[in-house]
Design an enzyme around this catalytic site. Structure first.
Site, PDB file in Angstrom:
ATOM      1  CE  LYS A  83     -18.478  -3.002  -1.834  1.00  0.00           C
ATOM      2  NZ  LYS A  83     -19.757  -3.656  -1.858  1.00  0.00           N
ATOM      3  CE  LYS A 120     -21.741   2.845  -0.590  1.00  0.00           C
ATOM      4  NZ  LYS A 120     -22.632   2.160   0.355  1.00  0.00           N
ATOM      5  CE  LYS A 131     -26.827  -3.808   2.828  1.00  0.00           C
ATOM      6  NZ  LYS A 131     -26.097  -4.201   1.651  1.00  0.00           N
TER       7      LYS A 131
END
Ligand code: ATP
Ligand code: MG
Length: 331
Positions: free
Chosen positions: A112, A194, A197
């Site tokens: 992230k 993966k 969202k």
């Protein structure tokens, strides 16, 4: 005593099939056997850049989705993380137990952080400690999550063990519940990543609120592998992912799924997958529309009160054990 579950999802976007198949599905299945706490973890959601108005909306949307997929508010406790201030308070205590070196190893942080090089917040770094607090506050036995949370779960266990060792028995050491199938649903546009969202590419995720046309389009565009045979083969990750979704949604065994697609082509696989997904989503979307704002508030108020009861007891104990409670010398 009934064993306890804690789990949560972030209101960072819209719930997708990965969230459902990897986590929410098991929350629903396990709720009757455990005392279950399902949290909308909005404190986690502000660790990445966000729009405040949208976050408030997504928080309610996610709560509505919990109910719509089958979490029964009469059976399970559904609540919003920021409504229970103990989550933030215990995080401070555990920040003083966690080591920088442990957090530096977290792969989700590295992934992230890469996406927001210029503005990596301290909160993003601290995310796993907040997650450990979430879990430990409820004296949790079992944490049903997707495979991506394995490392964070291990940290929660380590922090519980360390705190207990240094200050005395305070936290239950939780176990993870990571399903054998569905724990890592991959992006439809890049099967090496993966489904997420917060992914920038909207075509990678099938959302639980997608309409029939969108579901069809997304599966149609899904990346496939070379070869033509449709069977569960881990060396062909794109087809494997599509088959896994089909297998989980239909409840057919893997060999039944392979039989169904024997001699058929990718177009048929994508079409059939879209059909079963649309049918599966229809009642969920219907239930989302039926939940009134008042009902939602009642569920969340009740959830907050129940969660606070348990969380405050654990926090008090953690304060006492670590010397934070006010005590006279003679006591
Ligand atoms: P974000 O990209 O904002 O982190 P996310 O899609 O990873 O969002 P979370 O709210 O972080 O969703 O996770 C909610 C739950 O869904 C967790 O238990 C997580 O392990 C699970 N989960 C997330 N993505 C997948 C996936 N692709 N396959 C299976 N489980 C998943
Ligand atoms: Mg995530």
């Amino acid at each position: 005593m009934t064993k306890r579950i804690f789990s949560g999802a972030q209101p960072t976007g819209n719930v997708h099939l990965g969230n459902y198949l990897g986590a929410l599905r098991n929350w629903v299945a396990l709720q009757h056997d455990y005392d279950s706490f399902y949290c909308i973890v909005n404190l986690h959601a502000i660790t990445i850049p966000h729009d405040p108005k949208l976050l408030a909306e997504k928080t309610r949307d996610l709560a509505r989705m919990y109910v719509a997929v089958g979490i029964d508010p009469q059976v399970s406790t559904i609540f919003i993380q920021s409504d229970v201030s103990e989550h933030a308070e215990l995080t401070w205590v555990l920040n003083c137990v966690a080591r920088m070196s442990e957090l530096e190893r977290m792969t989700q942080f590295k992934d992230k952080a890469r996406k927001q090089q210029e503005n990596i917040t301290v909160g993003l770094f601290d995310y796993p400690v907040l997650m450990a607090s979430d879990i430990l506050l409820y004296q949790t036995d079992l944490v049903p999550v997707g495979d991506d949370q394995r490392q964070h779960l291990e940290l929660a266990r380590d922090l519980a063990i360390r705190f207990n060792r240094d200050y005395g028995e305070t936290f239950k050491v939780p176990d993870g519940y990571i399903p054998k199938v569905g724990a890592r649903i991959m992006s439809l546009s890049d099967p090496s990543k993966k489904m997420s969202k917060s992914d920038d590419d909207p075509n990678g995720c099938v959302l639980l609120m997608d309409d029939a046309d969108t579901v069809q389009k997304k599966f149609k565009r899904a990346v496939t592998d070379s070869g033509t045979e449709i069977r569960f083969d881990e060396s062909r990750p794109a087809i494997h992912n599509l088959l896994e979704i089909y297998h989980l949604i239909t409840g057919k065994s893997t060999s039944e799924v392979e039989d169904h697609f024997a001699g058929k082509g990718y177009a048929q696989l994508k079409g059939d997958l879209a059909d079963v997904t649309i049918e599966f989503l229809r009642p969920i979307q219907q239930r989302v529309r039926e939940i009134t704002e008042d009902r939602l508030d009642a569920i969340l108020d009740q959830g907050r009160d129940k969660a606070k009861q348990v969380a405050s007891q654990t926090l008090n104990r953690a304060f006492q054990m670590s010397g934070l409670a006010r005590k006279r010398a003679a006591d």
